[in-house]
Write an enzyme that holds these catalytic residues in place. Structure first.
Site, PDB file in Angstrom:
ATOM      1  N   LYS A  10       0.847  -1.211   0.000  1.00  0.00           N
ATOM      2  CA  LYS A  10       0.000   0.000   0.000  1.00  0.00           C
ATOM      3  C   LYS A  10       0.871   1.244   0.000  1.00  0.00           C
ATOM      4  CE  LYS A  10       0.731   1.495   4.420  1.00  0.00           C
ATOM      5  NZ  LYS A  10       1.470   2.691   4.770  1.00  0.00           N
ATOM      6  N   ALA A  96      10.431  -2.740   5.674  1.00  0.00           N
ATOM      7  CA  ALA A  96      10.519  -1.533   6.519  1.00  0.00           C
ATOM      8  C   ALA A  96      10.583  -0.279   5.653  1.00  0.00           C
ATOM      9  CB  ALA A  96      11.721  -1.623   7.459  1.00  0.00           C
ATOM     10  N   GLY A  98       7.512   1.521   4.710  1.00  0.00           N
ATOM     11  CA  GLY A  98       6.299   2.346   4.760  1.00  0.00           C
ATOM     12  C   GLY A  98       5.254   1.868   3.783  1.00  0.00           C
ATOM     13  N   MET A  99       5.398   0.598   3.323  1.00  0.00           N
ATOM     14  CA  MET A  99       4.451   0.039   2.352  1.00  0.00           C
ATOM     15  C   MET A  99       3.669  -1.140   2.927  1.00  0.00           C
ATOM     16  SD  MET A  99       6.645   0.288  -1.125  1.00  0.00           S
ATOM     17  CE  MET A  99       5.184   0.341  -2.123  1.00  0.00           C
ATOM     18  N   GLY A 101       4.411  -4.077   4.006  1.00  0.00           N
ATOM     19  CA  GLY A 101       4.688  -5.408   3.457  1.00  0.00           C
ATOM     20  C   GLY A 101       4.370  -6.530   4.439  1.00  0.00           C
ATOM     21  N   GLY A 102       4.760  -6.378   5.677  1.00  0.00           N
ATOM     22  CA  GLY A 102       4.499  -7.421   6.677  1.00  0.00           C
ATOM     23  C   GLY A 102       3.003  -7.580   6.931  1.00  0.00           C
ATOM     24  N   SER A 103       2.300  -6.458   7.010  1.00  0.00           N
ATOM     25  CA  SER A 103       0.849  -6.511   7.240  1.00  0.00           C
ATOM     26  C   SER A 103       0.147  -7.146   6.047  1.00  0.00           C
ATOM     27  CB  SER A 103       0.294  -5.096   7.450  1.00  0.00           C
ATOM     28  OG  SER A 103       0.930  -4.478   8.540  1.00  0.00           O
ATOM     29  N   ASP A 136      -2.306  -2.094  10.558  1.00  0.00           N
ATOM     30  CA  ASP A 136      -2.595  -2.017   9.120  1.00  0.00           C
ATOM     31  C   ASP A 136      -3.182  -3.312   8.548  1.00  0.00           C
ATOM     32  OD1 ASP A 136      -1.836   0.587   8.687  1.00  0.00           O
ATOM     33  OD2 ASP A 136       0.211   0.100   8.054  1.00  0.00           O
TER      34      ASP A 136
HETATM   35  P1  ATP Z   1       4.261  -0.117   7.790  1.00  0.00           P
HETATM   36  O1  ATP Z   1       4.019   0.609   6.514  1.00  0.00           O
HETATM   37  O2  ATP Z   1       3.041  -0.915   8.270  1.00  0.00           O
HETATM   38  O3  ATP Z   1       4.940   0.663   8.862  1.00  0.00           O
HETATM   39  P2  ATP Z   1       6.661  -1.211   6.809  1.00  0.00           P
HETATM   40  O4  ATP Z   1       6.493  -1.330   5.320  1.00  0.00           O
HETATM   41  O5  ATP Z   1       7.353   0.018   7.292  1.00  0.00           O
HETATM   42  O6  ATP Z   1       5.241  -1.325   7.449  1.00  0.00           O
HETATM   43  P3  ATP Z   1       7.371  -3.998   7.032  1.00  0.00           P
HETATM   44  O7  ATP Z   1       8.006  -4.284   5.708  1.00  0.00           O
HETATM   45  O8  ATP Z   1       5.990  -4.494   7.249  1.00  0.00           O
HETATM   46  O9  ATP Z   1       7.445  -2.430   7.358  1.00  0.00           O
HETATM   47  O10 ATP Z   1       8.385  -4.583   8.124  1.00  0.00           O
HETATM   48  C1  ATP Z   1       8.495  -4.092   9.409  1.00  0.00           C
HETATM   49  C2  ATP Z   1       9.219  -5.112  10.286  1.00  0.00           C
HETATM   50  O11 ATP Z   1       8.411  -6.289  10.414  1.00  0.00           O
HETATM   51  C3  ATP Z   1      10.549  -5.549   9.735  1.00  0.00           C
HETATM   52  O12 ATP Z   1      11.539  -5.183  10.651  1.00  0.00           O
HETATM   53  C4  ATP Z   1      10.488  -7.077   9.617  1.00  0.00           C
HETATM   54  O13 ATP Z   1      11.611  -7.725  10.169  1.00  0.00           O
HETATM   55  C5  ATP Z   1       9.225  -7.475  10.376  1.00  0.00           C
HETATM   56  N1  ATP Z   1       8.449  -8.515   9.646  1.00  0.00           N
HETATM   57  C6  ATP Z   1       7.860  -9.587  10.168  1.00  0.00           C
HETATM   58  N2  ATP Z   1       7.255 -10.320   9.227  1.00  0.00           N
HETATM   59  C7  ATP Z   1       7.438  -9.705   8.064  1.00  0.00           C
HETATM   60  C8  ATP Z   1       7.049  -9.985   6.714  1.00  0.00           C
HETATM   61  N3  ATP Z   1       6.334 -11.068   6.388  1.00  0.00           N
HETATM   62  N4  ATP Z   1       7.419  -9.114   5.779  1.00  0.00           N
HETATM   63  C9  ATP Z   1       8.127  -7.988   6.106  1.00  0.00           C
HETATM   64  N5  ATP Z   1       8.530  -7.688   7.347  1.00  0.00           N
HETATM   65  C10 ATP Z   1       8.200  -8.530   8.336  1.00  0.00           C
END
Ligand code: ATP
Length: 286
Positions: A10, A96, A98-99, A101-103, A136
């Protein structure tokens, strides 16, 4: 049996922090949009007694900290699922960034388990469980164009912002979401984005108006700390982007362009800003 599902990333087309709550969370008002950039998850039977996660070429932990296994184990415990699955992750969304990915991966896992094991949970019931894993996750179950309020759990669908050309660029810096929220100073003179006005401009697909309205209040923290974010924004704007904004807590920046030719030219310029820049031309996904 093999079941494959896409988990789209997202972006935030606008992001406001309304207030810091007593429990440490923040009340937010943000416009969410899924994009054509996916992780791909494949689920297959496993002979073991626990779900296992595999994934080549990714830096995310593949242990029980991974949101995929946390989502899988949450539903497995509640519904007493006895079959173990081997889950393969093809990670395409920068980590990490801001997209979300984990959610997105957690949401895709919950949808997959619901279908594979016939749990018959409605989207609302999946979202109620998903929020335990991350604010998210409910949106990532819903997808599309949406207004997100509260801590991210109050969702209102918006008219689909379809067929929009995007350039997504992530510089090689690591931004901690928790640090950004902790450092945000909601001083009385801070300028809050007018999220309702952005939504109105999106409905009309009025890109020039969006350009003057779209804002992310978290840029007040991240841009002074990581000036490369501003360099990317300026590069996109100088290449004809109507909108250029940081997504979430950064460091990813997206640009909205009138066509792919402009976006491709901007991508080349952004790739030259520094090495190890991630850049992709894509579209919104509804
Ligand atoms: P948001 O936009 O919700 O803040 P984000 O894009 O900044 O998320 P993510 O890529 O979701 O961050 O990752 C954040 C942390 O979650 C990472 O440090 C990672 O180690 C951990 N994590 C756990 N599971 C996952 C996964 N399936 N994919 C990505 N990161 C994961």
């Amino acid at each position: 049996m093999s079941y494959t599902i896409k988990a789209p990333a997202k972006i935030n087309i606008g992001l406001d922090v309304i207030r810091r709550r007593d429990d440490g969370y923040h009340d937010l008002k943000m416009i969410m949009q899924t994009v054509n950039l996916f992780d791909i998850l494949t689920f297959e039977p496993s002979t073991g007694d626990k779900h296992i996660l595999t994934g080549a070429k990714t830096t995310v932990p593949l242990n029980n900290d991974n949101l995929i296994l946390r989502a899988a184990n949450l539903l497995t415990e509640e519904f007493h699922i006895t079959d173990a699955l081997k889950i393969s992750l093809e990670k395409n969304i920068p980590v990490a960034a801001g997209m979300a990915g984990g959610s997105a991966d957690a949401a895709a896992t919950m949808i997959a388990f619901n279908n594979i094991f016939g749990l018959n949970l409605s989207a609302k019931e999946l979202m109620e469980r998903g929020v335990q894993l991350g604010a998210d996750v409910p949106y990532c179950i819903m997808k599309g164009t949406a207004l997100s309020e509260g801590i991210g759990d109050i969702l209102t669908p918006l008219p689909a912002f379809e067929g929009i050309t995007l350039l997504i660029v992530k510089p090689p810096v690591n931004v901690s979401t928790a640090h950004v929220y902790r450092s945000l100073k909601l001083t009385p003179d801070i300028v809050h984005p007018d999220i309702d006005a952005i939504i109105a401009a999106m409905k009309d697909k009025n890109l020039p108006l969006m350009g003057s309205l779209c804002a992310n209040i978290l840029e007040t923290v991240t841009i002074p700390e990581y000036p490369v974010i501003n360099t990317i924004k300026e590069t996109m704007l100088s290449c004809g982007a109507d909108v250029s904004l940081m997504s979430g807590s950064g460091p990813t920046v997206f640009g909205i362009f009138k066509n792919e030719t402009l976006a491709d030219a901007a991508k080349e310029k952004c790739l030259n800003i520094s090495k190890d820049m991630f850049a992709i031309v894509t579209t919104t996904y509804n």
